[in-house]
Design an enzyme around this catalytic site. Structure first.
Site, PDB file in Angstrom:
ATOM      1  N   HIS A  79       2.731  -3.024 -15.334  1.00 57.88           N
ATOM      2  CA  HIS A  79       2.966  -2.032 -14.290  1.00 57.88           C
ATOM      3  C   HIS A  79       2.003  -0.871 -14.440  1.00 57.88           C
ATOM      4  CE1 HIS A  79       4.590   0.087 -10.993  1.00 57.88           C
ATOM      5  NE2 HIS A  79       4.502   1.159 -11.713  1.00 57.88           N
TER       6      HIS A  79
ATOM      7  N   TYR B 292      -1.127   1.674 -12.190  1.00 57.29           N
ATOM      8  CA  TYR B 292      -1.464   3.088 -12.102  1.00 57.29           C
ATOM      9  C   TYR B 292      -2.828   3.385 -12.704  1.00 57.29           C
ATOM     10  CZ  TYR B 292       2.603   4.119  -9.566  1.00 57.29           C
ATOM     11  OH  TYR B 292       3.496   4.143  -8.543  1.00 57.29           O
TER      12      TYR B 292
ATOM     13  N   HIS C  43       2.244  -7.390  -0.511  1.00 57.03           N
ATOM     14  CA  HIS C  43       2.429  -6.011  -0.978  1.00 57.03           C
ATOM     15  C   HIS C  43       1.193  -5.499  -1.731  1.00 57.03           C
ATOM     16  CE1 HIS C  43       4.063  -2.511  -3.024  1.00 57.03           C
ATOM     17  NE2 HIS C  43       3.717  -3.059  -4.180  1.00 57.03           N
ATOM     18  N   PHE C  44       0.713  -6.294  -2.711  1.00 64.13           N
ATOM     19  CA  PHE C  44      -0.340  -5.666  -3.518  1.00 64.13           C
ATOM     20  C   PHE C  44      -1.717  -5.696  -2.867  1.00 64.13           C
ATOM     21  CE2 PHE C  44       0.082  -9.738  -6.043  1.00 64.13           C
ATOM     22  CZ  PHE C  44      -1.144 -10.280  -5.708  1.00 64.13           C
ATOM     23  N   HIS C  45      -1.877  -6.429  -1.772  1.00 66.16           N
ATOM     24  CA  HIS C  45      -3.135  -6.227  -1.052  1.00 66.16           C
ATOM     25  C   HIS C  45      -3.127  -4.919  -0.267  1.00 66.16           C
ATOM     26  CE1 HIS C  45      -3.949 -10.436  -2.108  1.00 66.16           C
ATOM     27  NE2 HIS C  45      -5.204 -10.050  -2.038  1.00 66.16           N
TER      28      HIS C  45
ATOM     29  N   ARG D  40       4.097 -17.995  -3.431  1.00 62.98           N
ATOM     30  CA  ARG D  40       2.751 -17.514  -3.748  1.00 62.98           C
ATOM     31  C   ARG D  40       2.109 -18.511  -4.716  1.00 62.98           C
ATOM     32  NH1 ARG D  40       3.509 -12.624  -8.147  1.00 62.98           N
ATOM     33  NH2 ARG D  40       1.242 -12.684  -8.173  1.00 62.98           N
ATOM     34  N   ARG D  41       0.827 -18.360  -4.963  1.00 63.97           N
ATOM     35  CA  ARG D  41       0.087 -19.149  -5.941  1.00 63.97           C
ATOM     36  C   ARG D  41       0.296 -20.641  -5.736  1.00 63.97           C
ATOM     37  NH1 ARG D  41       1.509 -16.090 -11.574  1.00 63.97           N
ATOM     38  NH2 ARG D  41      -0.126 -14.554 -11.413  1.00 63.97           N
TER      39      ARG D  41
HETATM   40  C1  HEM Z   1     -11.865 -10.385   0.801  1.00 61.20           C
HETATM   41  C2  HEM Z   1     -10.682  -9.847   0.640  1.00 61.20           C
HETATM   42  C3  HEM Z   1      -9.494 -10.590   0.055  1.00 61.20           C
HETATM   43  C4  HEM Z   1      -8.923 -11.766   0.472  1.00 61.20           C
HETATM   44  C5  HEM Z   1      -9.328 -12.615   1.666  1.00 61.20           C
HETATM   45  C6  HEM Z   1      -7.833 -12.047  -0.432  1.00 61.20           C
HETATM   46  C7  HEM Z   1      -6.989 -13.162  -0.343  1.00 61.20           C
HETATM   47  C8  HEM Z   1      -5.996 -13.482  -1.257  1.00 61.20           C
HETATM   48  C9  HEM Z   1      -5.035 -14.527  -1.104  1.00 61.20           C
HETATM   49  C10 HEM Z   1      -4.937 -15.462   0.096  1.00 61.20           C
HETATM   50  C11 HEM Z   1      -4.243 -14.531  -2.218  1.00 61.20           C
HETATM   51  C12 HEM Z   1      -2.996 -15.367  -2.455  1.00 61.20           C
HETATM   52  C13 HEM Z   1      -3.225 -16.634  -3.124  1.00 61.20           C
HETATM   53  C14 HEM Z   1      -1.935 -17.332  -3.512  1.00 61.20           C
HETATM   54  O1  HEM Z   1      -0.951 -16.688  -3.935  1.00 61.20           O
HETATM   55  O2  HEM Z   1      -1.914 -18.563  -3.410  1.00 61.20           O
HETATM   56  C15 HEM Z   1      -4.716 -13.485  -3.090  1.00 61.20           C
HETATM   57  C16 HEM Z   1      -4.196 -13.191  -4.336  1.00 61.20           C
HETATM   58  C17 HEM Z   1      -4.549 -12.094  -5.094  1.00 61.20           C
HETATM   59  N1  HEM Z   1      -5.441 -11.086  -4.717  1.00 61.20           N
HETATM   60 FE1  HEM Z   1      -6.587 -11.063  -3.060  1.00 61.20          FE
HETATM   61  N2  HEM Z   1      -7.769 -11.046  -1.372  1.00 61.20           N
HETATM   62  C18 HEM Z   1      -8.764 -10.143  -1.100  1.00 61.20           C
HETATM   63  C19 HEM Z   1      -9.044  -8.977  -1.803  1.00 61.20           C
HETATM   64  C20 HEM Z   1      -8.410  -8.592  -2.973  1.00 61.20           C
HETATM   65  C21 HEM Z   1      -8.701  -7.383  -3.696  1.00 61.20           C
HETATM   66  C22 HEM Z   1      -9.736  -6.336  -3.276  1.00 61.20           C
HETATM   67  C23 HEM Z   1      -7.904  -7.401  -4.802  1.00 61.20           C
HETATM   68  C24 HEM Z   1      -7.788  -6.386  -5.927  1.00 61.20           C
HETATM   69  C25 HEM Z   1      -8.597  -5.415  -6.173  1.00 61.20           C
HETATM   70  C26 HEM Z   1      -7.131  -8.615  -4.771  1.00 61.20           C
HETATM   71  C27 HEM Z   1      -6.239  -8.998  -5.754  1.00 61.20           C
HETATM   72  C28 HEM Z   1      -5.492 -10.161  -5.747  1.00 61.20           C
HETATM   73  C29 HEM Z   1      -4.631 -10.591  -6.837  1.00 61.20           C
HETATM   74  C30 HEM Z   1      -4.399  -9.836  -8.149  1.00 61.20           C
HETATM   75  C31 HEM Z   1      -4.051 -11.808  -6.434  1.00 61.20           C
HETATM   76  C32 HEM Z   1      -3.023 -12.616  -7.201  1.00 61.20           C
HETATM   77  C33 HEM Z   1      -3.597 -13.494  -8.222  1.00 61.20           C
HETATM   78  C34 HEM Z   1      -2.487 -14.236  -8.916  1.00 61.20           C
HETATM   79  O3  HEM Z   1      -1.428 -14.434  -8.322  1.00 61.20           O
HETATM   80  O4  HEM Z   1      -2.691 -14.583 -10.074  1.00 61.20           O
HETATM   81  N3  HEM Z   1      -7.457  -9.308  -3.638  1.00 61.20           N
HETATM   82  N4  HEM Z   1      -5.785 -12.843  -2.472  1.00 61.20           N
HETATM   83 CU   LIG Z   2       5.277  -2.470 -11.166  1.00 56.28          CU
END
Ligand code: HEM
Ligand SMILES: [Cu+2]
Lengths: 71, 560
Positions: free
Chosen positions: B228, B232, B379-381, B442-443
């Site tokens: 968490h 921050y 949420h985290f996006h 997710r994932r």
């Molecule tokens: C081009 C822009 C982006 C796209 C199209 C995108 C798309 C996605 C998608 C579709 C997932 C979900 C995959 C799943 O759960 O099966 C994901 C997961 C995630 N994204 Fe992004 N994202 C973008 C930018 C970002 C940025 C800027 C960050 C952080 C600075 C970020 C952090 C994450 C994280 C931490 C996960 C989860 C990874 C996990 O579950 O282990 N994303 N993203």
């Molecule tokens: Cu938290």
């Protein structure tokens, strides 16, 4: 308050005057003149939405009397 | 004169960090685009569904850990140097933490990408949380450990500068940019203890085969001890930009110096003890500790509302100075044609929206409704993916000229970029939230084959509409990312050289440091309090977990 009284070194007072540096700024507003009423309204509005959603969430969660992890 | 002319050595360090950050952003963002197409079944030609998890690991690690950490390092080098008016104390030392982090990054990235090479035994498809029993190649864990150690050394570098500055200025208050940096790094020291113990004590020996069995709950708990607070660690630098730079970009001044300091102190105190709110669904942790975490989490609403107020008040001040009037009309007087301002402001709006879903996540019971669904990435996006990432991109438009001595090129493209990120994220994220409510996990490379729910039932709208929103949103995000890289690379390489490529003056706060109580600057006091709160939250449950041996997989699934 003017720049001259600044005690932190974040701001290195440049030689140009305030007006020259800020051509877009129509008039300087000091702390005594400033009344952030727009900000207060926005903050209260946001708080109100959060609280309303909070109350709504209570009904979603407990309204149906379904089992929960505390129960 | 701008930053690069005054502090050429620090400028070089900042730029080097930014280069690594932007490479990670480019690769990670491209993976995100592929994921958005793959998991919605719009296009599955890039990778097969087994390789999806390799991409997802690359996406999460490169963006959430590497992009952020390097960007933050570059930003803080700029801020500390500028506000203390001194270059780093020893350049050999400064470069050593940078290179340590780079080597660690390359090692981790190499193991992740190994998963895309057929028949390769080097892989690390362990996702962003690297939970056992998913196991990565040892070089993945060792690489990440090096990044963390490098970041500790970087923090020490800033404390070093500060203590030298203190020797020369025994009575002055800590300048606000340095104050925010030091408090962020104090929090980072506290929370990375958990990660260090997890990675060095458990995961590395286990991945090397020295230890055969590993209990799942202990490393999960240690991960969220860090997990968490790391949120921050990303957000506070974005707040740093909103507090210190956004008021200037709006044509005003920071509303209050003391409010800013108080907010950073509260985050130092509360960020780490709340980690259990990511483990509401984990068996083996008493409800009481989860409840304590929920209560502390709710208290984080306070500094968030204070931030909202202070930051908007600073913008309103700017707008009123530019002739804005009334309760809301002043908003139109903000510089909506300045890319740096627009990016920060839109990031802030998205963050406010993230507060709504965050509230659901934080509720111990209702969390179960959305747990492990795609609501969570929704949420985290909004938070890290926009509030943080878009702020970092936006402030680059203002920092880059100071670091390179060159003017920004393609201002119109730079202006389209934050608006298009906002649009893409609105589509992708709202659809993710709603799909999560319908139970989409997710994932998951192929969520349509989720055995629990072959037919997802949306509350409103249709599944195919959500799917297209995710795919189109992801595509717009990729385009926005390309625009960003295009503007940055061309300005960096070919921008017009100038002594003063951007107005880099930061005005003093409206309510200045002379109104700030001295106790707020007492770092030892706040650091000690933060440690005490962590001990209160974590000592007993961790002790319970290691009762039957540290590596024992036989730990009871519930408290004994
Ligand atoms: C081009 C822009 C982006 C796209 C199209 C995108 C798309 C996605 C998608 C579709 C997932 C979900 C995959 C799943 O759960 O099966 C994901 C997961 C995630 N994204 Fe992004 N994202 C973008 C930018 C970002 C940025 C800027 C960050 C952080 C600075 C970020 C952090 C994450 C994280 C931490 C996960 C989860 C990874 C996990 O579950 O282990 N994303 N993203
Ligand atoms: Cu938290």
């Amino acid at each position: 308050m003017t720049e001259g009284t600044a005690s932190s070194s974040d701001s290195k007072s440049p030689s140009k005057s305030w007006e020259q540096r800020n051509p877009e700024i129509e008039r300087e507003i000091t702390i005594d003149e400033y009344n952030p009423k727009g900000t207060l309204t926005l903050t209260l509005l946001y708080l109100a939405i959060i609280v309303l959603m909070w109350v709504f969430m209570f009904f979603v969660e407990f309204g149906g009397n379904a089992p929960s992890i505390i129960g | 004169m701008t930053f690069i002319h005054k502090y050429p050595k620090a400028a070089k360090v900042s730029k080097a960090n930014f280069i690594v950050a932007f490479i990670a952003l480019a690769i990670g963002g491209f993976f995100g685009f592929i994921q958005a197409l793959h998991r919605t079944d719009v296009f599955r030609g890039f990778v097969n569904s087994g390789e999806y998890y390799t991409l997802l690991t690359g996406h999460g690690v490169l963006l959430a850990l590497i992009f952020t950490t390097f960007f933050i390092a570059g930003l803080f080098v700029w801020g500390v140097t500028r506000s203390l008016d001194r270059e780093p104390e020893n350049m050999a030392y400064t470069w050593s933490w940078f290179w340590l982090m780079v080597i660690g990054t390359v090692m981790a990235a190499f193991t992740i990408l190994g998963g895309l090479v057929p028949d390769s035994s080097i892989r690390a498809a362990v996702l962003y949380t690297f939970y056992p029993p998913l196991q990565a190649h040892p070089a993945f864990y060792i690489g990440l450990a090096m990044v963390v150690v490098g970041s500790w050394m970087a923090a020490a570098d800033w404390f070093w500068s500060y203590s030298k500055w203190r020797d020369d200025n025994p009575t002055e208050r800590i300048p606000i940019l340095s104050f925010m940096t030091l408090f962020t790094m104090l929090m980072w020291y506290v929370c990375t203890i958990g990660l260090a113990i997890e990675v060095v004590g458990l995961l590395i020996p286990w991945s090397l085969g020295w230890v055969v069995e590993i209990e799942p709950l202990l490393p999960r708990t240690l991960f969220w001890f860090f997990g968490h607070a790391v949120v921050y660690f990303w957000l506070l630098p974005a707040y740093y930009v909103w507090y210190a730079i956004l008021p200037k970009l709006s044509g005003g001044r920071l509303f209050s110096d003391s409010m800013t300091r108080i907010v950073f102190i509260i985050f130092l105190l509360l960020s780490t003890p709340v980690g259990y709110h990511h483990q509401y669904a984990d068996a083996g942790i008493s409800v009481g500790f989860k409840f304590y975490a929920m209560a502390t989490t709710m208290m984080l609403l306070l500094p968030s509302l204070m931030t909202l107020f202070t930051v908007i008040a600073s913008m309103e001040h700017g707008a009123k100075q530019r002739g804005g009037k009334g309760y809301f009309a002043w908003i139109s007087k903000l510089p909506w044609n300045n890319p740096a301002f627009v990016g920060c402001a839109l990031a802030g709006i998205m963050f406010a929206a993230g507060g709504f879903s965050g509230m659901i996540n934080a509720g111990m019971n209702i969390n179960l409704l959305i747990h492990n669904t795609i609501w969570i990435p929704g949420h985290f996006h909004l938070t890290v993916g926009t509030a943080v990432a878009l702020t970092f991109m936006a402030v680059t438009y203002w920092l880059l000229p100071q670091l390179t001595g060159r003017k920004l090129k393609f201002k119109t493209l730079a202006l389209i970029q934050p608006y298009s990120w906002f649009l893409g994220m609105t589509l992708m994220s709202n659809a993710m939230h709603r799909a999560g409510l319908a139970g989409v996990p997710r994932r998951t490379a192929e969520p349509e084959f989720n055995t629990n729910a072959m037919n997802f039932e949306p509350i409103f709208g249709t599944m195919s509409e959500m799917k297209w929103q995710i795919a189109i949103g992801g595509t717009i995000l990729l385009i926005s990312l390309i625009l960003f890289l295009w503007v940055v690379i061309s300005s960096w390489m070919a921008g017009q050289k100038s002594e003063k490529p951007v107005d880099d003056h930061i005005p003093e706060p409206l309510s200045g440091v002379e109104h700030t109580p001295a106790i707020l600057d007492n770092m030892k006091l706040w650091f000690a309090l933060a440690l005490i709160l962590v001990v209160l939250a974590y000592s007993f449950p961790l002790w319970e977990m290691i009762q039957d041996g540290i590596f024992s997989p036989g730990a009871l699934p519930r408290p004994s």
